[in-house]
Design an enzyme around this catalytic site. Structure first.
Site, PDB file in Angstrom:
ATOM      1  N   LYS A  43      11.777   5.361  -4.954  1.00 28.85           N
ATOM      2  CA  LYS A  43      11.110   4.544  -3.927  1.00 28.85           C
ATOM      3  C   LYS A  43      12.115   4.203  -2.854  1.00 28.85           C
ATOM      4  CE  LYS A  43       7.191   2.397  -3.023  1.00 28.85           C
ATOM      5  NZ  LYS A  43       5.868   2.946  -3.388  1.00 28.85           N
TER       6      LYS A  43
HETATM    7  P1  NAD Z   1      -1.456   0.654   4.545  1.00 31.08           P
HETATM    8  O1  NAD Z   1      -0.306   0.164   5.348  1.00 31.08           O
HETATM    9  O2  NAD Z   1      -2.198   1.866   4.996  1.00 31.08           O
HETATM   10  O3  NAD Z   1      -2.535  -0.521   4.378  1.00 31.08           O
HETATM   11  C1  NAD Z   1      -2.195  -1.771   3.877  1.00 31.08           C
HETATM   12  C2  NAD Z   1      -3.386  -2.698   3.995  1.00 31.08           C
HETATM   13  O4  NAD Z   1      -3.050  -3.948   3.373  1.00 31.08           O
HETATM   14  C3  NAD Z   1      -3.769  -3.034   5.433  1.00 31.08           C
HETATM   15  O5  NAD Z   1      -5.183  -3.138   5.503  1.00 31.08           O
HETATM   16  C4  NAD Z   1      -3.132  -4.409   5.636  1.00 31.08           C
HETATM   17  O6  NAD Z   1      -3.783  -5.194   6.633  1.00 31.08           O
HETATM   18  C5  NAD Z   1      -3.312  -5.007   4.260  1.00 31.08           C
HETATM   19  N1  NAD Z   1      -2.390  -6.124   4.027  1.00 31.08           N
HETATM   20  C6  NAD Z   1      -1.058  -6.147   4.224  1.00 31.08           C
HETATM   21  N2  NAD Z   1      -0.563  -7.367   3.927  1.00 31.08           N
HETATM   22  C7  NAD Z   1      -1.615  -8.116   3.509  1.00 31.08           C
HETATM   23  C8  NAD Z   1      -1.758  -9.445   3.095  1.00 31.08           C
HETATM   24  N3  NAD Z   1      -0.708 -10.270   3.046  1.00 31.08           N
HETATM   25  N4  NAD Z   1      -2.996  -9.875   2.742  1.00 31.08           N
HETATM   26  C9  NAD Z   1      -4.080  -9.060   2.820  1.00 31.08           C
HETATM   27  N5  NAD Z   1      -3.996  -7.792   3.213  1.00 31.08           N
HETATM   28  C10 NAD Z   1      -2.785  -7.321   3.560  1.00 31.08           C
HETATM   29  O7  NAD Z   1      -0.870   0.861   3.063  1.00 31.08           O
HETATM   30  P2  NAD Z   1      -1.445   1.792   1.910  1.00 31.08           P
HETATM   31  O8  NAD Z   1      -0.776   3.111   1.990  1.00 31.08           O
HETATM   32  O9  NAD Z   1      -2.928   1.688   1.899  1.00 31.08           O
HETATM   33  O10 NAD Z   1      -0.846   1.063   0.630  1.00 31.08           O
HETATM   34  C11 NAD Z   1      -1.465  -0.078   0.051  1.00 31.08           C
HETATM   35  C12 NAD Z   1      -0.932  -0.275  -1.364  1.00 31.08           C
HETATM   36  O11 NAD Z   1      -1.218   0.888  -2.123  1.00 31.08           O
HETATM   37  C13 NAD Z   1       0.573  -0.482  -1.476  1.00 31.08           C
HETATM   38  O12 NAD Z   1       0.814  -1.353  -2.554  1.00 31.08           O
HETATM   39  C14 NAD Z   1       1.095   0.892  -1.795  1.00 31.08           C
HETATM   40  O13 NAD Z   1       2.323   0.863  -2.476  1.00 31.08           O
HETATM   41  C15 NAD Z   1      -0.011   1.394  -2.689  1.00 31.08           C
HETATM   42  N6  NAD Z   1      -0.094   2.864  -2.795  1.00 31.08           N
HETATM   43  C16 NAD Z   1      -0.256   3.644  -1.690  1.00 31.08           C
HETATM   44  C17 NAD Z   1      -0.366   5.015  -1.847  1.00 31.08           C
HETATM   45  C18 NAD Z   1      -0.613   5.930  -0.680  1.00 31.08           C
HETATM   46  O14 NAD Z   1      -0.832   7.130  -0.922  1.00 31.08           O
HETATM   47  N7  NAD Z   1      -0.638   5.457   0.546  1.00 31.08           N
HETATM   48  C19 NAD Z   1      -0.275   5.597  -3.123  1.00 31.08           C
HETATM   49  C20 NAD Z   1      -0.127   4.756  -4.231  1.00 31.08           C
HETATM   50  C21 NAD Z   1      -0.047   3.396  -4.054  1.00 31.08           C
END
Ligand code: NAD
Length: 415
Positions: A106
């Protein structure tokens, strides 16, 4: 951001529950818990206003016995090294749960991307990659998108890595299609979340997904695509909260319209005319059947878990549930499908992208989704089998499966 217990301790506590079931020795526990390599770098950047700012970045490579280490790169203002260690170790277990030939890593660049221009973000990403490129590469460590990073960021990663090492698209996944990205990668995590939700709700709990009420935190890559697939499967997304605000509608939000609204409004659901606005802090009190945290880690705590009304939680985000909250949810008989299974669709399609890049072939979206579904359903059934055998939670069941695979690989390779 991670509550009183730090995230690494909390992940290691979950690890210990599985290690106890497997009767793993202290020596092996230490070996499997400890990250293989940790790098901290400083990145001085000349900002557009002429000032010089020094940013910090981390890359933690947790374990590579099953293959090259793989993990997201995140922009976040206050992620600590321990948080990155925790997320790297989760990736080791995640890749093992879905049985793809990768280990876990990571990375994080400490910054608030909303306060940086696209040019500054590009400079920062390039500096970071240039400083750690000696430990990256298709056979060493593969970067992918995560919180606040996207296909554009991955394009910069590929370009910067290529300056020193030649054109090697397999060093990074989640790239734009034009640069060797994979069909379906962007939607893959949300797709996997929706598949796990369907399996847990219909097969494990014996309920009907048509009309089931879904509550979502986060409407970015994971939450947005997850909502779209669940909407297509007939579920009703009744409440969504993100960083900018929250909307709800008992009859179900019009998800295609909400996605279009977010696209036109800097990614947020705030101001959506097709629902009622509410305080995002009240998300945990909303009435619903299925709760999907898809934003930050550590949000389901001893304070928020007792407020949850849903009977199923599917962890789209990484590490959204603290051990204290896990205990409360177990006592309340709320089924939790853990991150290392529920959001493993992204890692799975990252693996497909890597394979396609190495072989110079391209699969279409239908082929990708079919292969993703096969892998995830297999993993889902294997975790279910562990849960039955050990009468444990799904988190522990998934970790038992993963620990066994990593331990075995370690044993075969030797020390
Ligand atoms: P992203 O940046 O595309 O979206 C994040 C979302 O969370 C946005 O809608 C944002 O407004 C919201 N957010 C951020 N802070 C917040 C808060 N304090 N309260 C409420 N909402 C909040 O990110 P993503 O890629 O969708 O990732 C989201 C989660 O999923 C993370 O924990 C990431 O590690 C995990 N994840 C992502 C992937 C991937 O392929 N992108 C894969 C596995 C896990």
């Amino acid at each position: 951001m991670t509550g009183p217990m730090n995230l690494f301790e909390s992940v290691n506590r979950q690890f210990d529950e599985a290690a106890d079931l497997l009767d793993l020795s202290q020596e092996l526990r230490e070996l499997l818990r400890t990250p293989y390599r940790e790098i901290t770098v400083a990145m001085p950047i000349r900002m557009e206003d002429g000032t010089l700012k020094v940013f910090k970045g981390y890359r933690v490579q947790h374990n590579g016995v099953r293959g090259p280490q793989k993990g997201g790169l995140r922009f976040h203002p206050d992620l600590s090294l321990d948080d990155v260690r925790a997320l790297a170790s989760l990736n080791t277990w995640k890749t093992a749960v879905v049985n793809i030939p990768f280990g876990g890593a990571k990375g994080c660049i400490q910054c608030d991307p909303s306060k940086l221009s696209p040019h500054e973000l590009e400079m920062l990403t390039r500096r970071y990659i240039s400083k750690i490129s000696m430990v990256l590469g298709p056979t060493r460590d593969i970067i992918s998108p995560d919180l606040n990073t996207n296909a554009q960021t991955m394009a910069w990663v590929m370009d910067e890595y290529g300056r020193k090492n030649g054109h090697q698209p397999a060093c990074v996944t989640g790239k734009p299609l034009e640069l060797g990205g994979s069909q379906g990668r962007e939607a893959a995590t949300g797709k996997g979340v929706a598949l796990c939700t369907r399996e847990a709700w219909t097969r494990v709990l014996g309920r009907d997904l048509k009309g089931a009420r879904v509550i979502l935190q986060g409407f970015g890559n994971v939450g947005g695509h997850g909502a779209r697939f669940l909407h297509e499967l007939g579920a009703r997304v009744v409440a969504v909260a993100d960083l900018g605000g929250a909307v709800r509608r008992t009859e179900g939000l019009d998800i295609p319209a909400l996605l279009a609204h977010a696209r036109q409004n800097r990614g947020t659901v705030a101001g959506f005319p097709g629902g009622e606005a509410f305080d995002p802090a009240d998300l945990w009190d909303q009435a619903g059947d299925i709760l999907i945290p898809a934003a930050l880690g550590g949000v389901l705590t001893e304070a928020t878990a007792p407020r949850v009304k849903a009977s199923l939680i599917v962890e789209g985000a990484n590490a959204p549930t603290t051990p204290g909250a896990d205990r409360i949810l177990r006592e309340r008989d709320i089924l939790v499908i853990p991150d290392i299974l529920a959001n493993a669709g992204g890692a799975t399609v990252s693996y497909f992208e890597w394979v396609q890049n190495l072989q110079h072939v391209f699969w279409n979206e239908a082929e990708i989704f079919e292969k993703e579904e096969k892998i995830l359903l297999q993993a889902f059934r294997e975790v279910e089998e562990q849960v039955r055998r050990h009468r444990c939670s799904w988190r522990t069941g998934a970790l038992v499966l993963a620990l066994e695979r990593v331990r075995k690989a370690n044993e075969l390779r030797g020390w």
